[in-house]
Design an enzyme around this catalytic site. Sequence first.
Site, PDB file in Angstrom:
ATOM      1  N   HIS A   1      -7.581  -4.927   2.183  1.00  0.00           N
ATOM      2  CA  HIS A   1      -6.431  -4.417   2.935  1.00  0.00           C
ATOM      3  C   HIS A   1      -5.782  -5.557   3.737  1.00  0.00           C
ATOM      4  O   HIS A   1      -6.494  -6.350   4.357  1.00  0.00           O
ATOM      5  CB  HIS A   1      -6.884  -3.336   3.922  1.00  0.00           C
ATOM      6  CG  HIS A   1      -7.592  -2.188   3.272  1.00  0.00           C
ATOM      7  ND1 HIS A   1      -7.024  -0.937   3.142  1.00  0.00           N
ATOM      8  CD2 HIS A   1      -8.821  -2.084   2.698  1.00  0.00           C
ATOM      9  CE1 HIS A   1      -7.875  -0.131   2.528  1.00  0.00           C
ATOM     10  NE2 HIS A   1      -8.979  -0.804   2.257  1.00  0.00           N
TER      11      HIS A   1
ATOM     12  N   HIS B   1     -11.148  -3.929  -3.434  1.00  0.00           N
ATOM     13  CA  HIS B   1      -9.787  -4.165  -2.953  1.00  0.00           C
ATOM     14  C   HIS B   1      -9.837  -4.603  -1.498  1.00  0.00           C
ATOM     15  O   HIS B   1     -10.799  -4.313  -0.788  1.00  0.00           O
ATOM     16  CB  HIS B   1      -8.922  -2.919  -3.127  1.00  0.00           C
ATOM     17  CG  HIS B   1      -9.473  -1.700  -2.467  1.00  0.00           C
ATOM     18  ND1 HIS B   1     -10.388  -0.869  -3.074  1.00  0.00           N
ATOM     19  CD2 HIS B   1      -9.271  -1.191  -1.236  1.00  0.00           C
ATOM     20  CE1 HIS B   1     -10.702   0.110  -2.261  1.00  0.00           C
ATOM     21  NE2 HIS B   1     -10.053  -0.058  -1.120  1.00  0.00           N
TER      22      HIS B   1
ATOM     23  N   ASP C   1       0.854  -1.183   0.000  1.00  0.00           N
ATOM     24  CA  ASP C   1       0.000   0.000   0.000  1.00  0.00           C
ATOM     25  C   ASP C   1       0.895   1.241   0.000  1.00  0.00           C
ATOM     26  O   ASP C   1       2.022   1.229   0.516  1.00  0.00           O
ATOM     27  CB  ASP C   1      -0.891  -0.025   1.252  1.00  0.00           C
ATOM     28  CG  ASP C   1      -2.015   0.981   1.186  1.00  0.00           C
ATOM     29  OD1 ASP C   1      -3.116   0.595   0.788  1.00  0.00           O
ATOM     30  OD2 ASP C   1      -1.779   2.166   1.528  1.00  0.00           O
TER      31      ASP C   1
ATOM     32  N   TYR D   1     -13.895   2.999  -5.483  1.00  0.00           N
ATOM     33  CA  TYR D   1     -14.905   1.982  -5.739  1.00  0.00           C
ATOM     34  C   TYR D   1     -14.467   0.988  -6.814  1.00  0.00           C
ATOM     35  O   TYR D   1     -15.075   0.883  -7.878  1.00  0.00           O
ATOM     36  CB  TYR D   1     -16.254   2.646  -6.076  1.00  0.00           C
ATOM     37  CG  TYR D   1     -16.856   3.281  -4.837  1.00  0.00           C
ATOM     38  CD1 TYR D   1     -17.681   2.543  -4.000  1.00  0.00           C
ATOM     39  CD2 TYR D   1     -16.545   4.587  -4.471  1.00  0.00           C
ATOM     40  CE1 TYR D   1     -18.201   3.094  -2.837  1.00  0.00           C
ATOM     41  CE2 TYR D   1     -17.055   5.155  -3.316  1.00  0.00           C
ATOM     42  CZ  TYR D   1     -17.883   4.400  -2.499  1.00  0.00           C
ATOM     43  OH  TYR D   1     -18.382   4.941  -1.342  1.00  0.00           O
ATOM     44  N   HIS D   2     -13.402   0.286  -6.516  1.00  0.00           N
ATOM     45  CA  HIS D   2     -12.939  -0.872  -7.290  1.00  0.00           C
ATOM     46  C   HIS D   2     -12.550  -1.854  -6.198  1.00  0.00           C
ATOM     47  O   HIS D   2     -11.697  -1.507  -5.343  1.00  0.00           O
ATOM     48  CB  HIS D   2     -11.727  -0.502  -8.158  1.00  0.00           C
ATOM     49  CG  HIS D   2     -11.118  -1.693  -8.835  1.00  0.00           C
ATOM     50  ND1 HIS D   2     -11.280  -1.945 -10.174  1.00  0.00           N
ATOM     51  CD2 HIS D   2     -10.364  -2.716  -8.353  1.00  0.00           C
ATOM     52  CE1 HIS D   2     -10.654  -3.065 -10.496  1.00  0.00           C
ATOM     53  NE2 HIS D   2     -10.086  -3.553  -9.394  1.00  0.00           N
TER      54      HIS D   2
HETATM   55  N1  GTA Z   1      -0.067   1.069  -3.845  1.00  0.00           N
HETATM   56  O1  GTA Z   1      -1.391   4.934  -5.893  1.00  0.00           O
HETATM   57  C1  GTA Z   1      -1.555   4.122  -4.978  1.00  0.00           C
HETATM   58  C2  GTA Z   1      -2.578   4.243  -3.986  1.00  0.00           C
HETATM   59  N2  GTA Z   1      -3.562   5.147  -3.741  1.00  0.00           N
HETATM   60  C3  GTA Z   1      -3.855   6.344  -4.507  1.00  0.00           C
HETATM   61  C4  GTA Z   1      -4.266   4.765  -2.661  1.00  0.00           C
HETATM   62  N3  GTA Z   1      -3.745   3.613  -2.204  1.00  0.00           N
HETATM   63  C5  GTA Z   1      -2.703   3.262  -2.987  1.00  0.00           C
HETATM   64  N4  GTA Z   1      -1.877   2.196  -2.931  1.00  0.00           N
HETATM   65  C6  GTA Z   1      -0.904   2.075  -3.871  1.00  0.00           C
HETATM   66  N5  GTA Z   1      -0.767   3.019  -4.875  1.00  0.00           N
HETATM   67  O2  GTA Z   1      -5.116   1.959   1.773  1.00  0.00           O
HETATM   68  C7  GTA Z   1      -4.233   2.833  -1.073  1.00  0.00           C
HETATM   69  C8  GTA Z   1      -4.594   3.685   0.124  1.00  0.00           C
HETATM   70  C9  GTA Z   1      -5.645   2.834   0.819  1.00  0.00           C
HETATM   71  C10 GTA Z   1      -6.251   2.043  -0.309  1.00  0.00           C
HETATM   72  C11 GTA Z   1      -7.642   2.498  -0.652  1.00  0.00           C
HETATM   73  O3  GTA Z   1      -5.442   2.242  -1.443  1.00  0.00           O
HETATM   74  O4  GTA Z   1      -3.495   3.955   0.952  1.00  0.00           O
HETATM   75  P1  GTA Z   1      -9.990   2.659   0.531  1.00  0.00           P
HETATM   76  O5  GTA Z   1     -10.610   2.831  -0.811  1.00  0.00           O
HETATM   77  O6  GTA Z   1     -10.646   1.743   1.469  1.00  0.00           O
HETATM   78  O7  GTA Z   1      -9.883   4.090   1.070  1.00  0.00           O
HETATM   79  O8  GTA Z   1      -8.494   2.138   0.385  1.00  0.00           O
HETATM   80  P2  GTA Z   1      -9.187   4.774   2.298  1.00  0.00           P
HETATM   81  O9  GTA Z   1      -8.650   3.799   3.252  1.00  0.00           O
HETATM   82  O10 GTA Z   1     -10.096   5.821   2.784  1.00  0.00           O
HETATM   83  O11 GTA Z   1      -8.062   5.490   1.544  1.00  0.00           O
HETATM   84  P3  GTA Z   1      -6.945   6.388   2.029  1.00  0.00           P
HETATM   85  O12 GTA Z   1      -6.575   7.184   0.864  1.00  0.00           O
HETATM   86  O13 GTA Z   1      -5.864   5.604   2.611  1.00  0.00           O
HETATM   87  O14 GTA Z   1      -7.567   7.300   3.197  1.00  0.00           O
HETATM   88  C12 GTA Z   1      -7.595   6.861   4.525  1.00  0.00           C
HETATM   89  C13 GTA Z   1      -7.805   7.925   5.517  1.00  0.00           C
HETATM   90  O15 GTA Z   1      -6.705   7.760   6.368  1.00  0.00           O
HETATM   91  C14 GTA Z   1      -7.764   9.320   4.946  1.00  0.00           C
HETATM   92  O16 GTA Z   1      -8.934   9.991   5.254  1.00  0.00           O
HETATM   93  C15 GTA Z   1      -6.573   9.955   5.625  1.00  0.00           C
HETATM   94  O17 GTA Z   1      -6.925  11.179   6.196  1.00  0.00           O
HETATM   95  C16 GTA Z   1      -6.163   8.989   6.722  1.00  0.00           C
HETATM   96  N6  GTA Z   1      -4.731   8.771   6.863  1.00  0.00           N
HETATM   97  C17 GTA Z   1      -4.126   8.617   8.053  1.00  0.00           C
HETATM   98  N7  GTA Z   1      -2.815   8.439   7.905  1.00  0.00           N
HETATM   99  C18 GTA Z   1      -2.556   8.498   6.588  1.00  0.00           C
HETATM  100  C19 GTA Z   1      -1.357   8.404   5.812  1.00  0.00           C
HETATM  101  N8  GTA Z   1      -0.188   8.203   6.358  1.00  0.00           N
HETATM  102  N9  GTA Z   1      -1.464   8.510   4.479  1.00  0.00           N
HETATM  103  C20 GTA Z   1      -2.650   8.678   3.877  1.00  0.00           C
HETATM  104  N10 GTA Z   1      -3.820   8.782   4.582  1.00  0.00           N
HETATM  105  C21 GTA Z   1      -3.773   8.686   5.906  1.00  0.00           C
END
Ligand code: GTA
Length: 335
Positions: free
Chosen positions: A277, A275, A203, A272-273
Amino acid sequence: ASAAAAAMAECPRTKRKREEDEADAAEPRDGVASAAPAAAAFPLAELSVRRVLRESARDKAIFLHGQVTGPSGESTDAVVILEKTPFQEEKIPELLRKHARLELQMRNDIYSTYHLYPPPELSEIKTTVVYPATEKHLRKYLRQEVHLVRETWEDYKNITLPFIQSQSFSLQWVYNILEKKAEADRIIHENPDPCDGFVLVPDFKWNQSQLDDLYLIALVHRRDVKSLRDLTGEHLPLLRNILREGQEAVAERFGVPGSRLRVYLHYQPSYYHLHVHFTALGYEAAGSAAERAHLLADVLDNLALDSRYYQRRALTCALRADEPLLAKFREAGRL
Ligand code: GTA
């Protein structure tokens, strides 16, 4: 070569959906897409900080909204996340030996505290950049109160689904991974089957330097499954593959057994694809709390008991106060 060929093949059940998605990805709803990552490094020194979106003393992280000014004077938004990384046990002797300075802060009897200044190579700050960032990204990272909503299947069909169809984050980064246009060298495991296969990659949130915060993500090849809500008994082989092969791959590559992993889906996800964790059990990853995480092993059992389990029951969602979806629930009198 046969694995690559299989990955290029298509699940017959998803063909139509992919064609729709490709048309969709060509014109992303949040206005940002790139087939492959830009090679140039982000101009961090030129970032002007507009505001702190969120900060956490516990996680030692700060989320910034900044702007980069281009040659013709136009400003582009960025989100920059700076985060101190966990210690790596094997680097501790080097840290103790090579520290640049040790300053006494206070001493009292047998107790003392110091400021220790490590050499630069041992003081990494993990930096995550979203650039260009949309308004929706800025909202996502902004500290917000969350509200719990009980979403029934009817709510999903009448409120949530139309909403996510009209404005969700671009999935271009997911397609880039599946098509090996980005992060290809980071793939930990792939099952190339177009219907029941997936790609497992580290991730975004994990720098892979230590196992304490291990975080991987399994992205399914098929493109017609948005979230937990779409899952039925038809997807059991896919989900079983993810759990079994994902656990085996993590054990083999990182030496972490399945009993030390939290394997779960988010509802609602950000993307929304479908996945899944994979995080270290001892790591309290953002989004691993009860109101958002659904353990894959439980999802499998629920679907085995009732193929339409996730189309029958209400699901709890944690929505941020300023999230437009929450407003839609309010407008519909569901809150
Ligand atoms: N390998 O390009 C990518 C990529 N992107 C764009 C997202 N992910 C990616 N992984 C790779 N390459 O775990 C990962 C994300 C996430 C997963 C999507 O895909 O890191 P999700 O659809 O269930 O959505 O998972 P989620 O968990 O909300 O996504 P996201 O972006 O991690 O947000 C989580 C929340 O955690 C955010 O609101 C943010 O405020 C908070 N957060 C806390 N700590 C962090 C941190 N260190 N980095 C990012 N967000 C953090």
